[in-house]
Scaffold this active site. Sequence first.
Site: not given
Length: 482
Positions: A172, A247, A281, A379
């Site tokens: 997806k 992850e 990331c 983050e």
Amino acid sequence: MPENSHFIDGQWHEGEGDSIAVENPTTAEEITTVNNATEGEIEEALTAARSAQVAWGRRPPVERGALLRETASVIAENVEELSDLLIEEQGKTRSVAEFEVSATAEYVRYMADWDRRIEGEILPSDDQGESIHLVRKPYGVVGAIIPWNFPLFVLFRKLAPALVAGNTVIAKPSEETPLSTLRMWELVEEEVDFPDGVVNFLTGDGSVGEGITSSDVLDLISFTGHRDTGIAIAREAAKDLTETQLELGGKAPAIVWKDADIEKAVERILKANTSFAGQLCTSVERIYVHSDVQEEFERTYTDAAEDLSVGDPAEDPDMGPHVNEAELEKTRDAVERAREEGAKILTGGGPPADRTKGYWYEPTVVTDIDQDSVLMDEEIFGPVSPIVSVSSFDEVIEYSNETEYGLSAYVYTDSYSTAMRGAHEIEFGEVYVNRTLGEALQGFHTGWNQSGNSGEDGKHGALKYTRLKTVYHNYGDGEPGW
């Protein structure tokens, strides 16, 4: 533009679900729409993948590898077209978009070569006339949920090793950036003869991802994305003990020690902070600078940030826009909260003056902040560089490790002992010493703590898509076993 939303059991489908708008982040204008996969379409894809897996897993690995090499060639032959789609749906600058497509082709070639490298083991038995074989087998059906920031490369980080190992896949793409993925597979499907059901694509929002990952048909879930979503997937997968590879982002520190080459550190950290508007990331999200060189570093870094070009990504500036309004608001909110805490904005802190449409934010440098600031804790996923002064290496190691994340970290120093100490004491899955971001195909991209529970790339990334089976071969006349 791709004409369909889903690829199921070797056939393209326009889709029956609700439509989702795909925007151009440079202008905030709608490009086209794709359709949410329905429950029926999800079930159809799962059934197709399960039905195709046995024959695909029995196929000689060299044949699976050959199809992947053909796939790599198709991708490499269409760098410009696929890059144009990345630029349009994602706001990625041309050079970064072309790098992603080219690197994807190279990655697929690399993983295809594991068709002759996946090895088992033969162990001595305790019994006469017997040997023990450890054989690597595919998991079966893999669900791959892909993020929006590197949709092609991260897709094949999962797809290529999964396929060469003998798994079938339901993937997806993100609803933010599905177009490059769908067009890529249109091009591949025209040239490469994958059996029906081996690779399936479903577009849609998080509900589609949940429909895929909650299925008991899956044997392995590979997810790259937000930590909270990964945790939710892990909880759901635990109900059936489905294996997961997650992850989940990072909060990368960069340590600039007093003996570092300041010019090189500035150049490399700035690239690691502002590439693709900081939406990686592995982006540098916190900078710790030794107090002896803080003033020089801040001055040089701020000047370099102000020299960056920000503009139309098709014209290949240094930086383009955020991918969507939600990501822009997250960056803007974090900076404003830091400002309220008393932080000082050395440059940036808002959209470029000449950009009234789209999702833009300037490279931003922030100082006069504490370790407990929002910019040092959460983050951000934007081009924001918070700088904190430190005076001892014990202090900077403590600060670097003071996070729930543990993906990437950076150390800049000319001292061998400082570099080695940083490499060993920073509790992150990967450490870059005196360089900027960017993993090697043969390395292992892995996060610790809440950055994930697995990893990708190289030998260990390839083997993650296999599991071991133990086979006892008895050929003697004795009575082995108990």
